[in-house]
Design a protein around this motif. Structure first.
Motif, mmCIF file in Angstrom:
data_model
loop_
_atom_site.group_PDB
_atom_site.id
_atom_site.type_symbol
_atom_site.label_atom_id
_atom_site.label_comp_id
_atom_site.label_asym_id
_atom_site.label_seq_id
_atom_site.Cartn_x
_atom_site.Cartn_y
_atom_site.Cartn_z
ATOM 1 N N ASP A 13 2.716 -4.712 -3.788
ATOM 2 C CA ASP A 13 3.521 -3.511 -3.559
ATOM 3 C C ASP A 13 2.767 -2.223 -3.885
ATOM 4 O OD1 ASP A 13 5.622 -5.203 -2.859
ATOM 5 O OD2 ASP A 13 6.318 -5.329 -4.933
ATOM 6 N N GLY A 40 6.341 -7.877 1.577
ATOM 7 C CA GLY A 40 7.230 -6.859 2.154
ATOM 8 C C GLY A 40 6.414 -5.588 2.280
ATOM 9 N N HIS A 41 6.056 -5.226 3.496
ATOM 10 C CA HIS A 41 5.181 -4.071 3.723
ATOM 11 C C HIS A 41 5.960 -2.984 4.453
ATOM 12 C CE1 HIS A 41 1.370 -6.793 3.402
ATOM 13 N NE2 HIS A 41 2.116 -6.796 2.328
ATOM 14 N N THR A 304 10.808 -4.954 -1.704
ATOM 15 C CA THR A 304 11.040 -4.853 -0.263
ATOM 16 C C THR A 304 11.606 -6.162 0.277
ATOM 17 O OG1 THR A 304 9.075 -3.462 -0.249
ATOM 18 C CG2 THR A 304 9.896 -4.143 1.892
ATOM 19 N N ARG A 310 11.669 -3.445 -9.706
ATOM 20 C CA ARG A 310 10.324 -3.813 -10.149
ATOM 21 C C ARG A 310 10.121 -3.365 -11.595
ATOM 22 N NH1 ARG A 310 7.799 -1.329 -4.672
ATOM 23 N NH2 ARG A 310 8.403 -3.012 -3.285
#
Ligand code: GDP
Ligand code: IMO
Ligand code: MG
Length: 432
Positions: A13, A40-41, A304, A310
């Motif tokens: 991330d 997850g981009h 994401t 986080r």
């Protein structure tokens, strides 16, 4: 033309999708080489947000070919869903520009069920996986009993293999974990259907890339996860099950080291981690809230893929040293510098204290990592909002100093500073 790589330097991330989108403008092929839809981009173009899990982040550039490499584990249902969503938004995901290596491995519902069951059994000791079946799919691959994407070309053979696979995993699910069995007939029918849709996308990955490189095309390898999630070089066992590092890019694509050009380490200006495991510079309380954000902005620190908040903390240079060593980084791209605006004094971890000794590396033993105390150097902050800054000369002196400090300490140059999620929110750097 060379093979350039984008590598996460921390726990994922870092903004790899955003950097891939930026650099994809000069590339012919963008290739994912490790992980799967645990990634997850996020890409933001003119305020429009794209969240990609499997499809390479170059896909929004019409001229680019996207490749899901041999080292990736592919959940075909997720792949098709992502393709449909992109198609609805006007993005071309035809077989002409979206390719899947025949050697990539397939994720099945049994892998996902096993991932969840194992995590449940681990209880408080859980890894905190994304529960996408990543670990069990790589386990099968390494045990030489995996299902490769090449089978999508042979729907009947695939359906039979899936049927046997689900029945085998059902024994583990029911007898070992006390879970419900899966419907092998239904799953094998689903996979026969996926096969029809995805077979036209299959390619010989190594061959395709070798031809491209020999013909002067440029290839950009898009890392997923980050160096500290690497199966060998991360904080084992709190890692993912693949090699998201530079070495993994070569094996995951079937390309040799002679072709490599830039190895770009994406480094967030602070640290974040989702899931369990050690985190020496972790913060809690108000400062953590300050770095994480409330979730009001799309870039705030919430997963994401899973939406989990986080864990956050100060920048840890020992981690960047580790990433430089493991990956042979040629440069850093520093992301999210804008998030530090308004913090009066910014501590940066420059070393660890381990039993009274100052060390500049990450010990391999988790017990030792847990005993490491961060040694901080505190840098002066800046008040200005820097999200609109596009030139180094316009950056507040202390913001520039922060980036210079990273360069001085790691001896790795910085090529770009990212000051927002948008495609244009970059400061190119030539002399730091
Ligand atoms: P990846 O997994 O490495 O691609 O990163 P993620 O997309 O999971 O998380 C990074 C988040 O930060 C995304 O929401 C990005 O849009 C956002 N982002 C990336 N670079 C910047 C930046 O420089 N500033 C801000 N504010 N957001 C950024
Ligand atoms: P991107 O590409 C952040 C973490 C999980 C968990 C561990 C193992 O978006 O940076 P897994 O499902 O892979 O078996 O989970 O790895 N993890 C990530 N954390 N970003 C990611 O990807 C991640 N992919 C896996 O949270 O701690
Ligand atoms: Mg991510």
């Amino acid at each position: 033309m060379p093979l350039d790589m984008i590598i996460g330097t921390q726990w994922g991330d870092e903004g790899k999708g955003h950097i891939t989108d930026l650099l994809a403008a000069q590339a012919d092929i963008i290739a994912r080489f490790s992980g799967g839809d645990n990634a997850g981009h996020t890409i933001t173009i003119a305020g429009e947000v794209f969240k990609l899990h499997l499809i390479p982040s170059g896909v929004i550039h019409p001229g680019v070919t996207c490749l899901i490499g041999s080292g990736v584990v592919v959940n075909p249902a997720v792949m098709l869903r992502e393709m449909t969503e992109l198609k609805q938004r006007g993005v071309d995901v035809s077989p002409q520009r979206l390719k899947i290596s025949r050697k990539a491995h397939l994720i099945t519902p049994a892998h996902i069920a096993l991932d969840k069951a194992k995590e449940k059994e681990l209880g408080a000791g859980a890894i905190g996986t994304t529960q996408r079946g990543i670990g069990p799919a790589y386990t099968d691959k390494v045990a030489r009993s995996g299902l490769r994407a090449g089978l999508l070309d042979k729907p009947e053979e695939l359906a039979e293999a899936i049927y046997a696979h689900i029945n085998e995993k059902n024994r583990v699910l029911t007898e070992l974990y006390g879970e419900e069995p899966l419907d092998a007939t239904a799953v094998s029918a689903d996979y026969a259907n996926y096969a029809q849709q995805l077979a036209p996308h299959l390619v010989e990955c190594s061959l395709m890339l070798d031809e491209a490189l020999q013909n002067g095309r440029s290839v950009l390898a898009e890392g997923a996860q980050g160096t500290l999630l690497d199966i060998d070089h991360g904080t084992y066992p709190f890692v993912t099950s693949s090699a998201p590092t530079a070495g993994g890019a070569l094996t995951g694509l079937g390309v040799g080291p002679k072709n490599v050009g830039r190895i770009i380490g994406v480094a967030k200006a602070f640290s974040s981690r989702v899931g369990s495991g050690p985190f020496t510079t972790e913060l809690d309380g108000e400062l953590a809230m300050r770095l994480r954000g409330t979730g009001a902005n799309p870039w705030d620190e919430y997963g994401t893929t899973t939406g989990r908040p986080r864990r956050v903390g100060w920048l840890d240079l020992n981690i960047l040293h580790h990433a430089r060593r493991v990956n042979s980084l040629t440069e850093f791209v520093v992301t999210k510098l804008d998030i530090l605006s308004g913090i009066a004094e910014i501590p940066v971890c420059v070393a660890y204290d381990l039993h009274g000794q100052r060390i500049n590396y990450l010990p391999s033993s988790l017990e030792e990592v847990a005993q490491c105390q961060p040694i901080y150097e505190t840098l002066p902050g800046w008040d200005e909002d820097i999200m609109q800054v596009r030139q180094l000369a316009d950056l507040p002196a202390n913001a520039r100093r922060y980036v210079e400090f990273i360069v001085e300490q790691t001896a790795v140059p910085v090529s770009h500073i990212s000051v927002g999620p948008g495609r244009e929110q970059f400061i190119p750097v030539t002399n730091l």
